[in-house]
Design a protein around this motif. Structure first.
Motif, mmCIF file in Angstrom:
data_model
loop_
_atom_site.group_PDB
_atom_site.id
_atom_site.type_symbol
_atom_site.label_atom_id
_atom_site.label_comp_id
_atom_site.label_asym_id
_atom_site.label_seq_id
_atom_site.Cartn_x
_atom_site.Cartn_y
_atom_site.Cartn_z
ATOM 1 N N SER A 38 0.835 -1.199 0.000
ATOM 2 C CA SER A 38 0.000 0.000 0.000
ATOM 3 C C SER A 38 0.873 1.254 0.000
ATOM 4 O O SER A 38 0.532 2.250 -0.637
ATOM 5 C CB SER A 38 -0.920 -0.004 1.209
ATOM 6 O OG SER A 38 -0.148 -0.082 2.393
ATOM 7 N N LEU A 39 1.991 1.168 0.701
ATOM 8 C CA LEU A 39 2.905 2.316 0.728
ATOM 9 C C LEU A 39 3.498 2.535 -0.665
ATOM 10 O O LEU A 39 3.606 3.665 -1.134
ATOM 11 C CB LEU A 39 4.015 2.065 1.758
ATOM 12 C CG LEU A 39 5.062 3.175 1.905
ATOM 13 C CD1 LEU A 39 4.406 4.471 2.346
ATOM 14 C CD2 LEU A 39 6.134 2.768 2.903
ATOM 15 N N TYR A 40 3.842 1.441 -1.326
ATOM 16 C CA TYR A 40 4.391 1.539 -2.676
ATOM 17 C C TYR A 40 3.355 2.180 -3.626
ATOM 18 O O TYR A 40 3.687 3.077 -4.402
ATOM 19 C CB TYR A 40 4.790 0.146 -3.184
ATOM 20 C CG TYR A 40 5.266 0.159 -4.607
ATOM 21 C CD1 TYR A 40 6.561 0.547 -4.925
ATOM 22 C CD2 TYR A 40 4.409 -0.195 -5.648
ATOM 23 C CE1 TYR A 40 6.991 0.587 -6.240
ATOM 24 C CE2 TYR A 40 4.829 -0.151 -6.959
ATOM 25 C CZ TYR A 40 6.117 0.229 -7.254
ATOM 26 O OH TYR A 40 6.532 0.279 -8.557
ATOM 27 N N ALA A 47 0.920 4.155 -2.779
ATOM 28 C CA ALA A 47 0.779 5.564 -2.405
ATOM 29 C C ALA A 47 1.933 6.390 -2.965
ATOM 30 O O ALA A 47 1.726 7.494 -3.489
ATOM 31 C CB ALA A 47 0.729 5.694 -0.888
ATOM 32 N N ARG A 89 1.626 6.821 -6.684
ATOM 33 C CA ARG A 89 0.586 7.840 -6.954
ATOM 34 C C ARG A 89 1.128 9.234 -6.672
ATOM 35 O O ARG A 89 0.903 10.173 -7.429
ATOM 36 C CB ARG A 89 -0.633 7.594 -6.059
ATOM 37 C CG ARG A 89 -1.622 6.589 -6.628
ATOM 38 C CD ARG A 89 -2.853 6.534 -5.739
ATOM 39 N NE ARG A 89 -3.562 7.803 -5.736
ATOM 40 C CZ ARG A 89 -4.208 8.300 -4.694
ATOM 41 N NH1 ARG A 89 -4.232 7.657 -3.557
ATOM 42 N NH2 ARG A 89 -4.832 9.452 -4.776
ATOM 43 N N ARG A 90 1.826 9.355 -5.557
ATOM 44 C CA ARG A 90 2.358 10.669 -5.159
ATOM 45 C C ARG A 90 3.304 11.204 -6.238
ATOM 46 O O ARG A 90 3.222 12.366 -6.633
ATOM 47 C CB ARG A 90 3.110 10.528 -3.835
ATOM 48 C CG ARG A 90 3.537 11.864 -3.206
ATOM 49 C CD ARG A 90 4.519 11.660 -2.075
ATOM 50 N NE ARG A 90 4.071 10.723 -1.071
ATOM 51 C CZ ARG A 90 3.233 11.023 -0.083
ATOM 52 N NH1 ARG A 90 2.767 12.253 0.014
ATOM 53 N NH2 ARG A 90 2.867 10.119 0.791
ATOM 54 N N LEU A 137 4.591 11.301 6.864
ATOM 55 C CA LEU A 137 4.567 9.912 6.425
ATOM 56 C C LEU A 137 5.159 8.994 7.492
ATOM 57 O O LEU A 137 4.650 7.893 7.735
ATOM 58 C CB LEU A 137 5.356 9.789 5.114
ATOM 59 C CG LEU A 137 5.271 8.460 4.390
ATOM 60 C CD1 LEU A 137 3.828 8.088 4.078
ATOM 61 C CD2 LEU A 137 6.068 8.516 3.106
ATOM 62 N N TRP A 149 2.956 7.853 10.114
ATOM 63 C CA TRP A 149 2.092 6.748 9.702
ATOM 64 C C TRP A 149 2.878 5.457 9.556
ATOM 65 O O TRP A 149 2.383 4.387 9.838
ATOM 66 C CB TRP A 149 1.431 7.092 8.359
ATOM 67 C CG TRP A 149 0.294 8.031 8.495
ATOM 68 C CD1 TRP A 149 0.351 9.343 8.836
ATOM 69 C CD2 TRP A 149 -1.083 7.716 8.325
ATOM 70 N NE1 TRP A 149 -0.907 9.866 8.877
ATOM 71 C CE2 TRP A 149 -1.813 8.891 8.555
ATOM 72 C CE3 TRP A 149 -1.777 6.569 7.987
ATOM 73 C CZ2 TRP A 149 -3.192 8.947 8.477
ATOM 74 C CZ3 TRP A 149 -3.159 6.628 7.885
ATOM 75 C CH2 TRP A 149 -3.857 7.799 8.138
ATOM 76 N N ARG A 150 4.056 5.587 9.060
ATOM 77 C CA ARG A 150 4.905 4.420 8.805
ATOM 78 C C ARG A 150 6.254 4.627 9.494
ATOM 79 O O ARG A 150 7.196 5.079 8.855
ATOM 80 C CB ARG A 150 5.131 4.243 7.301
ATOM 81 C CG ARG A 150 3.903 3.770 6.550
ATOM 82 C CD ARG A 150 3.670 2.305 6.833
ATOM 83 N NE ARG A 150 2.673 1.763 5.926
ATOM 84 C CZ ARG A 150 2.810 0.605 5.288
ATOM 85 N NH1 ARG A 150 3.893 -0.095 5.443
ATOM 86 N NH2 ARG A 150 1.851 0.153 4.516
ATOM 87 N N SER A 192 -5.834 11.111 0.928
ATOM 88 C CA SER A 192 -5.979 9.795 0.290
ATOM 89 C C SER A 192 -4.621 9.121 0.137
ATOM 90 O O SER A 192 -4.507 7.895 0.224
ATOM 91 C CB SER A 192 -6.703 9.901 -1.052
ATOM 92 O OG SER A 192 -5.905 10.568 -1.990
ATOM 93 N N LEU A 193 -3.561 9.925 -0.065
ATOM 94 C CA LEU A 193 -2.215 9.341 -0.133
ATOM 95 C C LEU A 193 -1.814 8.771 1.226
ATOM 96 O O LEU A 193 -1.233 7.685 1.305
ATOM 97 C CB LEU A 193 -1.197 10.393 -0.586
ATOM 98 C CG LEU A 193 -1.236 10.733 -2.079
ATOM 99 C CD1 LEU A 193 -0.412 11.971 -2.380
ATOM 100 C CD2 LEU A 193 -0.733 9.567 -2.915
ATOM 101 N N LEU A 194 -2.153 9.520 2.291
ATOM 102 C CA LEU A 194 -1.854 9.004 3.630
ATOM 103 C C LEU A 194 -2.683 7.747 3.910
ATOM 104 O O LEU A 194 -2.196 6.783 4.505
ATOM 105 C CB LEU A 194 -2.156 10.069 4.688
ATOM 106 C CG LEU A 194 -1.116 11.177 4.844
ATOM 107 C CD1 LEU A 194 -1.597 12.225 5.839
ATOM 108 C CD2 LEU A 194 0.222 10.618 5.297
ATOM 109 N N ALA A 195 -3.938 7.779 3.468
ATOM 110 C CA ALA A 195 -4.808 6.613 3.667
ATOM 111 C C ALA A 195 -4.230 5.397 2.948
ATOM 112 O O ALA A 195 -4.203 4.282 3.499
ATOM 113 C CB ALA A 195 -6.214 6.924 3.167
ATOM 114 N N ASP A 196 -3.746 5.605 1.730
ATOM 115 C CA ASP A 196 -3.118 4.506 0.980
ATOM 116 C C ASP A 196 -1.899 3.983 1.727
ATOM 117 O O ASP A 196 -1.699 2.773 1.858
ATOM 118 C CB ASP A 196 -2.682 4.986 -0.410
ATOM 119 C CG ASP A 196 -3.839 4.989 -1.389
ATOM 120 O OD1 ASP A 196 -4.954 4.626 -0.977
ATOM 121 O OD2 ASP A 196 -3.628 5.355 -2.565
ATOM 122 N N ALA A 197 -1.084 4.926 2.189
ATOM 123 C CA ALA A 197 0.154 4.533 2.865
ATOM 124 C C ALA A 197 -0.134 3.770 4.153
ATOM 125 O O ALA A 197 0.625 2.884 4.537
ATOM 126 C CB ALA A 197 1.005 5.769 3.172
#
Lengths: 336, 332
Positions: free
Chosen positions: A2-4, A6, A9-10, A150, A153-154, B103-108
């Protein structure tokens, strides 16, 4: 994963990425269009026209030679004689071999001969863009505080940085492969319409593909190094500053100093020498101040061959050092 | 009640060419489950360093921390999904919209994207969610930061100055949001300089100065323990203020002479004031108790009350240069 997703996408959502890649495509289109319009296919008509032009030039040269000889003879015994050979038979006599039709042909795109240069041009342009995109991708994240968000979150720093660079390299790989395929197709078309593909063999195609793979490697290393430098400095400007410093000071500055000191093979310090060695498989640097005399060949200078193996080793070392330091600083430095 | 967050003996030292600076000097804090806990301290006292250390952004030099019963930073990857946080000023990539950012944070973080719309609605950014963040005011960025912290539906919410940049209506909304979140069982750690807000919404507080805890407990406890009850005393004749102050000091009171009145503390009964002054033929025209609030306690404890004619420096607090403060044990 999911991080990959994201991070991919970023990177894709960033306007800077879109603008830069769009700019690269526009530059490449301009090159292709330029090559299309400055080359012409050889037809019986163009060959005949070139032959006619060569013949015409030869005849004009013959007439000029006859006139010169007459002038030379007339000048004998006058002060003007010094402007002519002592023996007027030595006045230049044109030969047909001096006026070959090939020299009067319009430029034509020989795929086998010229496309490797086009691959190098593409790899160089995309590598510069990759460096800037890589630097900006992580540099902007550091500068804006996005990296800190980030990590909240991670909180696995190395995983986050590895995933980011993985997303960058994936995008660059995809983009470069598509671009190289399109580039090859476009120039094959240009060769077909404005030149020749006739000399291409399966071995030549294989060589082209291998060169494109080396170009891809160059792009990926440039992207990773830009990313690594910006991550070490935690700002895009650091990577750009290092790049400017290396090019201006270490490259040209050092090269000029070494050349002035008559150091042999000073071109070794130029990154362009190594990049060319990597792309063309070998680059020969000549020491024009040296002379190895032999009865058969006269004076021959010393040469140094830079091979793609050595250049590849240098690229790997650069990659490992920069990305390694970036990972180490990511792991050990406080985020304030 | 179980502790959601525990910090014991936390130390952080910064070394530079200018010397060594202790940002945290054996700091302790305990936040119980379901509470809204205020985290107070003057600028440079170590609040943000504490929060960053807790969240794994800064490596401590010593001490222990735990979140939801797990020691951090070792277990941070496991508990991060239950901790929402904003640290210092909200920082986002300006060219992305709020919706993109979340949404990027949600994905991450593996959070469903539907949650993005819920939190945007919750913080009042629904109608501006597609605008680029760089067009947002500070207050809107603050709302977005809170939204990002709420995205995970965390058990522990850490907010550093969430009311910063908010208009009065926004501050009141934020207060309501905090209360609602606490009612839903979420534990909130709130760092703020708006002490009136803290007093209104927090169940408990920790006060930090010079990297050490100087007070902790429920708001009522802190006020009761540290607020010295004082009396405002006005006299019939202002000319008697100086001599009356001396008489009261002789009686064991602490006295501050103001231009038109005295502030008296340290006496067991207010009647001691009237008796002492009456014995000297001075009569009181006003005798009223002054109730201390959290702000005055904060200023007293941290020694950061402004003094006329002096320019206090950032690191200048009551704790500066003193011996280590009380050392709280693990879980206290």
């Amino acid at each position: 994963m999911s991080l990959y997703t994201a991070e991919t996408r970023r990177l894709g959502k960033r306007r800077f990425t879109k603008f830069l890649l769009g700019g690269v495509i526009l530059v490449l289109i301009a090159i292709a269009v330029g090559m299309f319009f400055t080359n012409e296919k050889n037809t019986p008509a163009t060959i005949a026209a070139a032959q006619a032009k060569a013949d015409s030039e030869f005849q004009a040269a013959v007439r000029q030679s006859a006139t010169d000889k007459q002038t030379c003879v007339a000048a004998q015994g006058t002060p003007d004689a010094s402007n002519w050979p002592t023996n007027c038979d030595d006045v230049y006599q044109p030969q047909t071999s001096d006026f070959q039709a090939a020299w009067y042909m319009p430029a034509t795109f020989d795929f086998r001969e010229q496309f490797p240069n086009m691959i190098t041009a593409l790899a160089a342009i995309v590598a510069v863009a990759a460096f800037v995109i890589g630097a900006s991708f992580v540099g902007a994240e550091w500068a804006s505080g996005g990296m800190m968000n980030l990590l909240l979150w991670r909180p696995r720093r190395l995983q986050v940085l590895s995933t980011k660079i993985g997303a960058l390299l994936s995008l660059l790989t995809g983009f470069t492969i598509v671009l190289m395929a399109a580039w090859t197709g476009v120039f094959a078309l240009i060769a077909n319409l404005r030149g020749s593909l006739d000399t291409m063999t399966s071995g030549a195609w294989q060589s082209i593909v291998l060169m494109e793979l080396r170009g891809l490697a160059l792009v990926l290393v440039a992207g990773a190094v830009g990313f690594g430098l910006a991550s070490i400095g935690r700002h895009t400007a650091v990577a750009m500053g290092v790049a400017v410093g290396v090019v201006v000071l270490l490259q040209f500055g050092l090269y000029i100093v070494l050349a002035m000191a008559n150091v042999r093979f000073a071109e070794v310090v130029l990154a362009t020498s190594w990049a060319t060695a990597w792309m063309d498989k070998t680059v020969t640097i000549t020491d024009w101040n040296s002379c190895n005399f032999s009865g058969n060949n006269g004076c021959e200078p010393n040469t140094l061959d830079l091979t793609w193996h050595a250049a590849g080793g240098g690229l790997i070392a650069l990659l490992v050092v920069v990305v390694g330091i970036a990972m180490w600083t990511m792991r050990s430095r406080d985020i304030t | 009640m179980s502790a959601v967050l525990e910090i014991a003996g936390l130390q952080k030292t910064y070394r530079s060419r200018k010397g060594v600076r202790k940002a945290l000097d054996g700091f302790d804090m305990v936040v119980e489950a379901g509470q809204v806990h205020g985290f107070l301290g003057p600028n440079g006292s170590g609040k943000t360093t504490t929060l960053r250390t807790l969240l794994g952004l800064i490596r401590p030099n010593g001490g222990r921390m735990s979140i939801l019963g797990r020691e951090v930073p070792q277990a941070l990857p496991e508990v991060a999904g239950s901790v929402g946080a904003i640290v210092e000023s909200p920082q986002f990539f300006g060219n992305f919209s709020a919706q993109d950012t979340l949404s990027l944070l949600a994905d991450a973080g593996g959070v469903p994207r539907t949650r993005v719309f819920e939190v945007l609605e919750l913080v009042g950014l629904r109608d501006r969610s597609k605008d680029r963040v760089k067009t947002y005011s500070l207050g809107m960025k603050q709302r977005l930061a809170v939204a990002s912290a709420l995205l995970k539906n965390p058990k522990l919410l850490i907010l550093d100055e969430p009311a910063n940049g908010l208009d009065p209506g926004g501050i009141r909304e934020m207060r309501g949001l905090m209360a609602g979140l606490a009612e839903s069982g979420m534990t909130v750690l709130l760092s703020s300089h708006i002490l009136g807000e803290i007093q209104l919404i927090c169940d408990s507080v920790t006060i930090i100065a010079a990297g050490r805890r100087v007070a902790a407990g429920s708001v009522a406890e802190v006020l009761a323990t540290h607020a010295s009850t004082s009396l405002r005393v006005r006299l019939e004749a202002v000319s008697d203020l100086t001599s009356s102050a001396a008489a009261l000091r002789d009686a064991g009171a602490q006295v501050v002479v103001e231009p038109d009145h005295l502030m008296v503390s340290g006496l067991a009964q207010p009647s001691a004031v009237t008796r002492t002054l009456a014995e000297r033929g001075v009569y009181v025209s006003e005798l009223s108790p002054v109730t201390a609030d959290l702000e005055s306690v904060f200023l007293e404890l941290t020694g950061t009350a402004p003094v006329q004619g002096e320019n206090r420096q950032v690191d200048q607090t009551v704790m500066s240069g003193t011996a280590p403060a009380q050392s709280g044990g693990w879980g206290r």
